[in-house]
Design a protein around this motif. Structure first.
Motif, mmCIF file in Angstrom:
data_model
loop_
_atom_site.group_PDB
_atom_site.id
_atom_site.type_symbol
_atom_site.label_atom_id
_atom_site.label_comp_id
_atom_site.label_asym_id
_atom_site.label_seq_id
_atom_site.Cartn_x
_atom_site.Cartn_y
_atom_site.Cartn_z
ATOM 1 N N GLY A 27 36.157 41.386 26.204
ATOM 2 C CA GLY A 27 37.460 41.359 25.561
ATOM 3 C C GLY A 27 38.631 40.949 26.418
ATOM 4 N N ALA A 28 38.439 40.758 27.723
ATOM 5 C CA ALA A 28 39.559 40.331 28.564
ATOM 6 C C ALA A 28 39.986 38.929 28.116
ATOM 7 N N ALA A 29 41.203 38.816 27.635
ATOM 8 C CA ALA A 29 41.656 37.565 27.042
ATOM 9 C C ALA A 29 42.793 36.904 27.814
ATOM 10 N N SER A 30 43.219 37.507 28.896
ATOM 11 C CA SER A 30 44.319 36.944 29.676
ATOM 12 C C SER A 30 44.030 37.130 31.155
ATOM 13 N N LEU A 31 44.821 36.445 31.975
ATOM 14 C CA LEU A 31 44.646 36.544 33.419
ATOM 15 C C LEU A 31 44.871 37.976 33.889
ATOM 16 N N ASP A 32 45.891 38.643 33.353
ATOM 17 C CA ASP A 32 46.162 40.028 33.744
ATOM 18 C C ASP A 32 45.002 40.956 33.395
ATOM 19 N N GLU A 33 44.385 40.740 32.248
ATOM 20 C CA GLU A 33 43.267 41.599 31.837
ATOM 21 C C GLU A 33 42.042 41.370 32.726
ATOM 22 N N VAL A 34 41.814 40.134 33.136
ATOM 23 C CA VAL A 34 40.716 39.851 34.072
ATOM 24 C C VAL A 34 40.995 40.494 35.420
ATOM 25 N N ARG A 35 42.247 40.424 35.875
ATOM 26 C CA ARG A 35 42.608 41.072 37.140
ATOM 27 C C ARG A 35 42.332 42.565 37.074
ATOM 28 N N GLN A 36 42.733 43.200 35.982
ATOM 29 C CA GLN A 36 42.552 44.642 35.852
ATOM 30 C C GLN A 36 41.076 45.023 35.781
ATOM 31 N N ALA A 37 40.270 44.177 35.111
ATOM 32 C CA ALA A 37 38.858 44.506 34.915
ATOM 33 C C ALA A 37 38.008 44.218 36.140
ATOM 34 N N THR A 38 38.389 43.200 36.955
ATOM 35 C CA THR A 38 37.507 42.758 38.034
ATOM 36 C C THR A 38 38.137 42.732 39.418
ATOM 37 N N SER A 39 39.464 42.811 39.513
ATOM 38 C CA SER A 39 40.216 42.655 40.768
ATOM 39 C C SER A 39 40.277 41.211 41.248
ATOM 40 N N ALA A 40 39.713 40.280 40.482
ATOM 41 C CA ALA A 40 39.838 38.869 40.852
ATOM 42 C C ALA A 40 41.287 38.431 40.751
#
Length: 676
Positions: free
Chosen positions: A459-472
């Motif tokens: 469900g990560a749909a934005s750059l911020d959500e990917v950062r929060q989910a993976t630390s990338a």
């Protein structure tokens, strides 16, 4: 009861408003409920969330690695972070037992009455246990929630022969977990194939063969007549009279939406709570999202559609987030996606292939590699991709997900290419979507393409959500274009690096100083000694030479330490990557000045020449890397470089390689001076 409160720093007016107005009540603490609370908090809402389970909110997808012993309990929990400027009060172990629609109140299991401005039902679903004789025996389990996983982990210590009833997603996940614990597992599916809702016959046959090759038995077209045993499980009797030995049974025969309180409140429902395009139920003040919501006759049992519904529900309640123009979004349905690893085999399924096959104008293309256990199939309707499924590694999976969602057109040449090679698009090393799952996307944090793809699937749909989910993309930011490509945001305009103008100026100064060292003639010296000659002192006086030399050595050591910034916690706390990058460039400028003071543009000979060559090359290519980084957004816009090979790549690596010989050459230089 466990209360968790998220109350960020608020202005006095907003804080008073949150305290005096009725909150939005979210019922359910699963991934959908948590995402709902996060989105509402981001939009400045006061949220009260009731989580019926005794556990902190957790990621249900991580229960299988937990059961398999591949993950610890801490990895299962969801983040407690709720973004500003809103507030979230979370109550764990508290369920809602009654809804009073007229008073707009909910009654909880603790006797608390809470008023709501809007009520969001994120109730999830529960395991469906069919009426099989013997299903009430000890050692019969379900596999749906954290309690089930906890019980199965305890049982796995003594379980030797496990029968899993159900060959769908949950059944195969349970089988994988128990097999990893060392049990002999048999999967029993009454349909003619495994994962009947996600795979066709060909894909199921390949999956079955791969599972059986790993030692797990599979029985398809098999009905369980009863579970044998007096007080504990002793075996299973199938519909054809066969008896299978088993000391543990796991029932994974589907789920049912939790809609009991919605039914009692008089909301319209079918298999789930009926919702419209704004995710509102028959009561406009009550919304439903996730596995308990039924939209246009469909109940999605996957996390991805639930996250899409959350965004619509948040828009309905609070409007689009700040900075987003336009009206609130409407929900038009989701494309179901399944992408996971089942007992060592990667499975990919996107789109409703069963209904697609019944439509006019549908064609299908299949590619097989029996030797490697690979199967891939495309469903094309009127020239556009509507579904795809496969078993085994499929490098194009992420790109396919985007293509199916967009109903992308598929050319005749692409279809021919797929039938011949199993690839829909030409292999492109520059495309991150074609990378293997284990490829590192974020070098700073070690996050792989697979981890980011999994976060996007969840469900990560934005750059911020990917950062929060993976630390990338949380350190230097250089992997941002790669993450955006995985998100399908290939048309996003490149953004400049922070302080990019200062970066360009400092890099330019460093480059000029370094080039001057190489290109300008050496400073001429007087033929005779003159008292007070500054140049003579700089380059021939032993004390001055030592000062400039050791200063240059200190600068080199400082640059080396700065290169290890990610591994030095003190430096990490003193500033971010962007500020230290500017410090790095200032070190380059000072190094160029001190290099002149130490040599007077004299390159020397022998090993001294190679020492100067390494110093000069590191400064020149470091400056070029800085210039390319500062102007990267402009270069990418003009087609110079790609997300995988940005313009700074070559000068950066030459800069690094030029630094490697320096320690040895410096040591030889110092020893030779003192020996002489």
């Amino acid at each position: 009861m466990n209360l968790q409160v998220s109350l960020p720093n608020l202005s006095t007016d907003l804080s008073a408003q949150l305290e005096t107005s009725d909150p939005v009540v979210v019922v359910g603490g699963g991934p959908i409920g948590v995402r709902m609370a996060q989105e509402l908090s981001r939009r400045g809402q006061h949220v009260v969330m009731f989580n019926a389970e005794r556990w902190r909110p957790y990621n249900r997808v991580k229960l299988t690695p937990l059961l398999a012993g591949e993950a610890q309990v801490g990895a299962v929990y969801l983040s407690d972070h709720f973004p500003r400027p809103g507030r979230v009060d979370r109550y764990d172990g508290v369920s809602v037992v009654e809804i009073d629609r007229e008073a707009r109140e909910v009654l909880t299991s603790t006797g608390r009455v809470t008023r709501y401005s809007k009520l969001v039902l994120a109730l999830g679903s529960r395991a469906f246990i069919p009426s099989i004789p013997g299903s009430d025996l000890a050692d019969v389990f379900a596999f749906r929630d954290f309690n089930d996983a906890e019980a199965l982990v305890a049982r796995s210590v003594t379980a030797r022969k496990v029968a899993v009833i159900g060959g769908g997603l949950l059944g195969l996940e349970a089988a994988r977990g128990m097999a990893k614990r060392g049990a002999a597992v048999t999967v029993i599916e009454h349909e003619n194939r495994l994962m009947p809702r996600q795979l066709d016959d060909g894909a199921s046959d390949v999956l079955k063969s791969r599972i059986e090759a790993l030692g797990t038995c599979v029985e398809t077209r098999a009905r369980v007549a009863r579970i044998l045993g007096e007080s504990r499980v002793e075996g299973l009797e199938l519909g054809d009279g066969r008896v299978l030995e088993a000391d543990t049974v796991i029932i994974c025969t589907g789920v049912r939406a939790n809609i009991q309180i919605a039914q009692a409140a008089g909301l319209k429902h079918g298999r789930g709570v009926h919702v419209d395009a704004r995710m509102c139920s028959s009561d406009p003040d009550i919304l439903a999202v996730g596995e308990c919501a039924e939209h246009d006759g469909l109940v999605y049992g996957l996390v991805g559609p639930g996250f899409e519904q959350v965004m619509v529900a948040a828009d309905t309640i609070a409007g689009p987030p700040d900075g987003v123009d336009g009206a609130a979004s409407l929900y038009t349905g989701s494309v179901p996606v399944t992408k996971l690893k089942v007992l060592g085999a990667e499975v990919f399924s996107m789109g409703d292939f069963e209904s697609a096959e019944q439509q006019p104008g549908v064609t299908s293309r299949v590619w097989r590699d029996p030797e490697n256990g690979l199967y891939r199939r495309l469903i094309i309707r009127r020239g556009r991709l509507v579904a795809a499924l496969g078993v085994g590694d499929w490098p194009e999976a992420t790109r396919l997900q985007q293509a199916v969602g967009d109903r992308a057109p598929i050319t005749l040449f692409a279809r021919w290419s797929f039938s011949r090679s199993g690839r829909l698009w030409a292999a492109n090393d520059d495309a991150v979507v074609a990378w293997p799952g284990g490829a590192i996307v974020c070098n700073c944090t070690g996050v792989t393409k697979g981890a980011i793809s999994d976060a996007i699937t969840l469900g990560a749909a934005s750059l911020d959500e990917v950062r929060q989910a993976t630390s990338a993309n949380t350190v230097c930011g250089s992997c941002k274009p790669l993450v955006q490509e995985l998100l399908g945001q290939t048309d996003v305009k490149p953004t400049p690096a922070l302080w990019w103008k200062s970066l360009v100026w400092l890099s330019g100064i460093t480059g000029v100083l370094a080039l001057a060292t190489v290109l300008l003639p050496r400073v001429p010296m007087a033929d005779t000694f003159t008292i007070g000659d500054v140049w003579f002192k700089l380059w021939f006086d032993g004390v001055w030479k030592q000062w400039s030399g050791y200063t240059l050595l200190g600068i080199t050591i400082g640059a080396a330490v700065l290169g290890l910034r990610r591994r030095i916690s003190v430096l990490k706390r003193l500033g971010g990557y962007d500020s230290w990058r500017l410090v790095h460039l200032w070190i380059g400028i000072v190094a160029g000045i001190v290099l002149f003071a130490h040599t007077g543009f004299r390159l020397g000979s022998g090993l001294n020449f190679w020492l100067m060559a390494c110093f000069s090359a590191s400064l020149i290519f470091g400056a070029l890397a800085g210039l390319a980084t500062g102007g990267e957004h402009k270069l990418l816009e003009r087609g110079v470089g790609t997300a995988k090979t940005p313009p700074r790549s070559i000068p950066h690596w030459v800069h690094v390689l030029a630094l490697w010989p320096l320690p040895v050459l410096l040591m030889i230089h110092i020893l030779s001076v003192y020996s002489y």
